[in-house]
Design a protein around this motif. Sequence first.
Motif, PDB file in Angstrom:
ATOM      1  N   PHE A 189       2.762  -1.266  -6.449  1.00  0.00           N
ATOM      2  CA  PHE A 189       1.823  -1.283  -5.332  1.00  0.00           C
ATOM      3  C   PHE A 189       0.531  -2.006  -5.719  1.00  0.00           C
ATOM      4  O   PHE A 189       0.161  -2.060  -6.903  1.00  0.00           O
ATOM      5  N   ASP A 190      -0.158  -2.529  -4.719  1.00  0.00           N
ATOM      6  CA  ASP A 190      -1.466  -3.145  -4.942  1.00  0.00           C
ATOM      7  C   ASP A 190      -2.592  -2.127  -4.856  1.00  0.00           C
ATOM      8  O   ASP A 190      -3.642  -2.295  -5.482  1.00  0.00           O
ATOM      9  N   VAL A 191      -2.387  -1.075  -4.065  1.00  0.00           N
ATOM     10  CA  VAL A 191      -3.424  -0.060  -3.903  1.00  0.00           C
ATOM     11  C   VAL A 191      -2.784   1.232  -3.408  1.00  0.00           C
ATOM     12  O   VAL A 191      -1.775   1.213  -2.696  1.00  0.00           O
TER      13      VAL A 191
ATOM     14  N   VAL B  56       0.829  -1.204   0.000  1.00  0.00           N
ATOM     15  CA  VAL B  56       0.000   0.000   0.000  1.00  0.00           C
ATOM     16  C   VAL B  56       0.862   1.252   0.000  1.00  0.00           C
ATOM     17  O   VAL B  56       1.840   1.342   0.757  1.00  0.00           O
TER      18      VAL B  56
ATOM     19  N   VAL C 130       3.546  -1.120   3.923  1.00  0.00           N
ATOM     20  CA  VAL C 130       3.118   0.269   3.733  1.00  0.00           C
ATOM     21  C   VAL C 130       4.313   1.174   3.457  1.00  0.00           C
ATOM     22  O   VAL C 130       5.345   1.109   4.139  1.00  0.00           O
TER      23      VAL C 130
ATOM     24  N   HIS D 112      -0.241  -5.408   6.193  1.00  0.00           N
ATOM     25  CA  HIS D 112       0.064  -4.854   4.888  1.00  0.00           C
ATOM     26  C   HIS D 112       1.472  -4.257   4.896  1.00  0.00           C
ATOM     27  O   HIS D 112       1.973  -3.831   5.938  1.00  0.00           O
TER      28      HIS D 112
ATOM     29  N   LEU E 147      -2.665  -0.030   8.936  1.00  0.00           N
ATOM     30  CA  LEU E 147      -2.391  -0.927   7.812  1.00  0.00           C
ATOM     31  C   LEU E 147      -1.271  -1.906   8.146  1.00  0.00           C
ATOM     32  O   LEU E 147      -1.311  -3.073   7.743  1.00  0.00           O
TER      33      LEU E 147
ATOM     34  N   MET F 201     -10.874  -1.307   1.177  1.00  0.00           N
ATOM     35  CA  MET F 201      -9.625  -1.838   0.618  1.00  0.00           C
ATOM     36  C   MET F 201      -9.785  -3.285   0.187  1.00  0.00           C
ATOM     37  O   MET F 201      -9.344  -3.684  -0.896  1.00  0.00           O
TER      38      MET F 201
END
Length: 251
Positions: free
Chosen positions: A46-48, A4, A28, A26, A21, A112
């Motif tokens: 990144f995934d998001v 993230v 970060v 996750h 997060l 998310m």
Amino acid sequence: MASVLVVEDDQFVRSALIRHLTEASHTVRSVGTALEALREVAHVGFDVVILDLGLPDLDGAEALKMLRGITDVPVIIATARDDETEIVRLLNDGADDYLVKPFSVEHLSARMAAVLRRSRGGAGAPGAVGEDRVIRVGGLAIDPLRRQAELDGALLDLTRREFDLLAFLAGRPGVVVARRELLAEVWQQSYGDDQTIDVHLSWLRRKLGETAASPRYLHTLRGVGVKLEPPREAGGAGGFGAAGEAGEPGP
């Protein structure tokens, strides 16, 4: 778990997001400006991305447009702004979701998770036709495996959400799909604003060369739902169904 990028200039909010997060396992990274975000996204997968709009160097709405020029990574807007017109504009510009501050960590986690399910779920709709077959509806040819769609032989430039919506409807040609089902299957949300669907349908229509007033493929039945079917002028030439198969429209 996900990788993230948090783009937030408020140090208090930024620290809280990082802590939450990270506790959720996750990975970060965080930055405080739009230019730093663009550099990060250009060099790191990144995934998001969680993007604030009130950035010191560049408005987040402009940063979103620039991000969309270099990546299709899912972007969740997180901001105190709640103007409806701006929300619609941001969705049109490629935002995947929108959260208005203040919001709970549980709310962020749910949004998310939904965005990540969509981005990792291929054509994204449970119950859709198998991904090893090209779906044909009139002049449309949709390849779920390659995530490509063509109209009359020309490749369509679709966002991930537009492709998922088109593929889901094309997998049920002639069938009226309720908005609640679209939210559940394409957006993977049990509730939501119909405006989100309207925005993406409007954007998809433009790319199919039609309008709500003069539809060819996408037809909205007010108060009922949406269906996709071949245009009348196509007659029986193209048909629909999987490649090499003739389909019949639903009721």
